[in-house]
Motif scaffolding. Structure first.
Motif, PDB file in Angstrom:
ATOM      1  N   ASP A   1       0.065   9.898  -1.596  1.00 32.90           N
ATOM      2  CA  ASP A   1       0.765  10.273  -2.840  1.00 32.90           C
ATOM      3  C   ASP A   1      -0.212  10.648  -3.956  1.00 32.90           C
ATOM      4  OD1 ASP A   1      -0.260   7.700  -3.232  1.00 32.90           O
ATOM      5  OD2 ASP A   1       1.242   7.286  -4.784  1.00 32.90           O
ATOM      6  N   GLY A   2      -1.504  10.618  -3.629  1.00 35.91           N
ATOM      7  CA  GLY A   2      -2.490  10.908  -4.664  1.00 35.91           C
ATOM      8  C   GLY A   2      -2.476   9.895  -5.799  1.00 35.91           C
ATOM      9  N   GLY A   3      -2.036   8.683  -5.500  1.00 36.10           N
ATOM     10  CA  GLY A   3      -2.058   7.621  -6.505  1.00 36.10           C
ATOM     11  C   GLY A   3      -0.969   7.726  -7.565  1.00 36.10           C
TER      12      GLY A   3
ATOM     13  N   SER B   1       0.824  -1.212   0.000  1.00 34.63           N
ATOM     14  CA  SER B   1       0.000   0.000   0.000  1.00 34.63           C
ATOM     15  C   SER B   1       0.853   1.255   0.000  1.00 34.63           C
ATOM     16  CB  SER B   1      -0.951   0.005   1.201  1.00 34.63           C
ATOM     17  OG  SER B   1      -0.296   0.484   2.354  1.00 34.63           O
ATOM     18  N   ILE B   2       0.330   2.294  -0.624  1.00 36.02           N
ATOM     19  CA  ILE B   2       0.954   3.625  -0.623  1.00 36.02           C
ATOM     20  C   ILE B   2      -0.158   4.630  -0.332  1.00 36.02           C
ATOM     21  CG2 ILE B   2       2.302   5.326  -1.920  1.00 36.02           C
ATOM     22  CD1 ILE B   2       3.201   3.082  -3.803  1.00 36.02           C
TER      23      ILE B   2
ATOM     24  N   GLU C   1       3.745   5.269   3.794  1.00 35.94           N
ATOM     25  CA  GLU C   1       2.870   6.396   4.156  1.00 35.94           C
ATOM     26  C   GLU C   1       3.606   7.697   3.827  1.00 35.94           C
ATOM     27  OE1 GLU C   1       1.944   5.819   8.386  1.00 35.94           O
ATOM     28  OE2 GLU C   1       2.297   3.678   8.081  1.00 35.94           O
ATOM     29  N   LYS C   2       3.252   8.302   2.680  1.00 35.83           N
ATOM     30  CA  LYS C   2       3.932   9.534   2.256  1.00 35.83           C
ATOM     31  C   LYS C   2       3.491  10.695   3.137  1.00 35.83           C
ATOM     32  CE  LYS C   2       6.316  10.436  -0.595  1.00 35.83           C
ATOM     33  NZ  LYS C   2       7.823  10.350  -0.545  1.00 35.83           N
ATOM     34  N   GLY C   3       4.467  11.346   3.757  1.00 32.02           N
ATOM     35  CA  GLY C   3       4.189  12.575   4.475  1.00 32.02           C
ATOM     36  C   GLY C   3       4.657  13.771   3.662  1.00 32.02           C
ATOM     37  N   LEU C   4       5.528  13.504   2.691  1.00 35.37           N
ATOM     38  CA  LEU C   4       6.136  14.591   1.911  1.00 35.37           C
ATOM     39  C   LEU C   4       5.498  14.722   0.537  1.00 35.37           C
ATOM     40  CD1 LEU C   4       9.929  13.987   2.675  1.00 35.37           C
ATOM     41  CD2 LEU C   4       8.334  15.559   3.760  1.00 35.37           C
ATOM     42  N   PRO C   5       5.289  15.941   0.093  1.00 36.29           N
ATOM     43  CA  PRO C   5       4.782  16.142  -1.269  1.00 36.29           C
ATOM     44  C   PRO C   5       5.820  15.708  -2.307  1.00 36.29           C
ATOM     45  CG  PRO C   5       5.340  18.258  -0.241  1.00 36.29           C
ATOM     46  CD  PRO C   5       5.497  17.222   0.810  1.00 36.29           C
TER      47      PRO C   5
END
Lengths: 309, 309
Positions: free
Chosen positions: B51-53, B47-48, B86-90
Motif C-alpha cells: 500500500d506504500g504505507g 502488517s500491511i 497483503e494489498k494486491g490492488l492499487p
C-alpha cells in the motif's frame, strides 16, 4: 377474391418498473382484422364492429389503414384492400387496443401479399399507426402484440427489440374499471425529471424483473414490480388504486401495476390458483367505491399475432 | 496458533448503465488477508504490505478490522485476532480496493471461527467497512468480490442481492491510468436529478445488459454498455476518456466504461482474441497524452472470495 383474417392479442405496456421500455401480450383477448383484395387501388375500411361506433373509417385516421399504408409505401405499391375490423378490446383502456388493431391488420395484409416481410419487420409500420392513434410512436404495445411474450424495447434509435424469456405458469389478471382515462391526461401528470435516487431504484427493479423472468424466480419478479417514476403520479387518477393493490397482493398476487397508461390494472401471479381470490379481492374494493369492473385473466401469450386459417 | 488466509478479487462496479446497482468480479488480481488467533481480546492490524504505507493500522479505521468487528458484534463475541493485509490492488483506482480487503478479512475470519455465517451473510459486515472507507455503505463492489460473477443489488432496504448468469468467454480488460481520482470528487460532479428521458434510456440499457448476459448475446451486451447518467459528467475528469473509448471499440471491444468511480476504465470483449489489440489501442492514446497506464485482463471471476488452503 382473396382474403385473410388475423388476430392480435391485448398487451400490458410499462409493466410497473419498465416505464416505456417493457410490454407483454396476454391470451385473454384481442382484435381480429380481415383484409380482402380490392379491384381498384386504395384502402377502404368497410366495417368496424365492437367499438360502439367510435372509431374512424377514414383511411388516414384508422390505425389499420394507416399501418397497411405504411407497409405498402415501403413496398412502393398501391394495392387496393378492404379492411374489416372486429374490436375485441375496449377503447382507451390501457390494454393496447389501437396497437392490436394495427398489428392484426399488418399480419393479415402481409399474408395477403405473400409475406414480403418477416414478422419483426412489420414493427415500424405498426409504430406509424401508434403515432396517429396516440400521438407518439411507441413500440411497447405493438411489439408484444406482434411478437408475443415479454418484450424489451432497449432503444428506438435504431429500434432494438428483444424478446425475453417467460417462465411457465406466469399468469396475468386484468382489472378494467368502468371509466376512461385519456392517454394524454395520464402522460401530462408525469414529471420531466426524476431524482437520481429514483432513477437508480427504477433501474434496480427493471434489472430485477428481467433477471426474475430468466431465472424463473417468481418472488423476484414480484419484488421488482415497483414503479417509483410514473405510478405515484398516475395512481392519483385511478380511483381505489392503492386499496386494490393491497387487496390483490394480500390475495396472492406477486405484484400489481398500471397497464399502459391505465386505467386497467394488471396483477401477476404464479399459476392460476390465486386468480379467483385476486379477482374477488379487487371486486370487493371496486364495490366499496361504487365502480364497476371487468376482469380477465390468462397466461402470458407467447405467440403474438397470427393468421386465422 | 490457528490462522487462515483468504483472497478476494478486484471488482468493476456500476458497469456503465448499471450505476450503483451492478458489479462484477475479475480474476486478474485481488487482496489477501491472513487472520490469526490472538490470546487477548481485540483486533490488531499487524502488517500491511503493498500500500506504500498509506493505509491506517487503527482498528476503527482499517477496513479489514472494521468488517471483522461488525461480524464479531453480530455474534456478540469479543475474540482476539491479528490481521495481516497483503494489498494486491492499487488504492483509489476504482477497482474495489477497499472492498476486496474487507471481504478477504471476513472470509478468513469466518473460517477461523468455524464458519458461523454463510458467505452471503457476510455482506452487511463488508458494507459497514465500505461506509468507513468510502463514506457510503454501497454493496456494488463488496457483493461481487464476495460472491463472484455479475451481481445485481436490486434494493438496499432490505438488501436484495442477485447473482446473474455470466456467459462463457466474457472477458474484461482494465486500463488503470497513472493518476488518482477521489471517489468524493467523482461523486460530486453527478447531478441530483436526471431527465425522464435519460432515466428511461438508462433503464432500457440496464434491461438490455441483463438480458444479454442471460441470453449470452455478446452484441446485445455491447450495445447496452451505455451510461447517460454518470459517464457524461465523470468522463470530463478522466483524461482521454472518449479517445480511449473510440480506440478500444475500433479494436474489437464490445463496449467500454468507467470502473466504479474511476479513473480505471473497463472494456468487455468476447474471448481473449481482441485483448492485445484493445490494450495496444489504449496504450497508443495514453502515450499520445503522456499518461502512463497499467493494463490487466482476465475472464469474469465466478467464484468470488475464497480461503487459501
Amino acid at each position: 377474391m382473396n382474403s385473410v383474417r388475423a388476430f392480435a392479442p391485448a398487451t400490458v405496456a410499462n409493466v410497473s418498473c419498465g416505464f416505456d421500455i417493457l410490454g407483454f401480450a396476454i391470451d385473454a383477448m384481442g382484435d381480429v382484422v380481415e383484409v380482402r383484395e380490392r379491384n381498384e387501388p386504395g384502402l377502404q375500411v368497410v366495417s368496424i364492429t365492437g367499438d360502439g361506433g367510435r372509431l374512424p373509417f377514414e383511411a388516414e385516421k384508422n390505425t389499420c389503414a394507416v399501418a397497411i399504408k405504411a407497409m405498402l409505401d415501403e413496398l412502393g405499391q398501391d394495392i387496393g384492400m378492404e379492411i374489416y375490423l372486429e374490436k375485441g378490446l375496449p377503447l382507451g383502456s390501457g390494454m393496447g387496443s389501437s396497437a392490436a388493431s394495427a398489428v392484426a391488420a399488418l399480419v393479415a395484409a402481409n399474408r395477403l401479399l405473400g409475406e414480403p416481410f418477416e414478422k419483426k419487420q412489420l414493427l415500424p409500420f405498426a409504430m406509424v399507426a401508434e403515432k396517429v392513434a396516440c400521438g407518439a410512436g411507441h413500440a411497447d404495445n405493438v411489439a408484444p402484440s406482434l411478437l408475443g411474450g415479454f418484450v424489451l424495447i432497449r432503444d428506438y434509435h435504431p429500434l432494438d427489440v428483444i424478446k425475453l424469456h417467460v417462465p411457465d405458469g406466469l399468469h396475468c389478471t386484468l382489472l378494467h374499471p368502468h371509466f376512461e382515462l385519456k392517454t394524454s391526461d395520464s402522460r401530462s401528470v408525469l414529471r420531466d425529471s426524476v431524482s437520481l435516487k429514483h432513477s437508480t431504484i427504477q433501474s434496480g427493479n427493471v434489472a430485477g424483473l428481467i433477471a426474475g423472468l430468466f431465472q424463473e424466480d417468481f418472488e423476484l419478479i414480484g419484488r421488482s414490480l415497483r414503479d417509483v417514476i410514473a405510478e405515484p403520479y398516475r395512481a392519483t387518477l385511478i380511483p381505489g388504486f392503492y386499496e386494490v393493490k393491497e387487496a390483490v397482493k394480500a390475495a396472492g398476487a406477486l405484484g400489481m401495476g398500471i397497464s399502459g397508461s391505465g386505467p386497467t390494472l394488471f396483477a401477476l401471479s404464479k399459476g392460476e390458483q390465486t386468480v379467483q381470490s385476486i379477482i374477488d379481492a379487487a371486486q370487493q374494493v371496486y364495490d366499496s367505491i361504487g365502480l364497476g369492473v371487468d376482469t380477465y385473466h390468462s397466461a402470458i401469450n407467447t405467440q403474438g399475432a397470427f393468421v386465422l386459417e
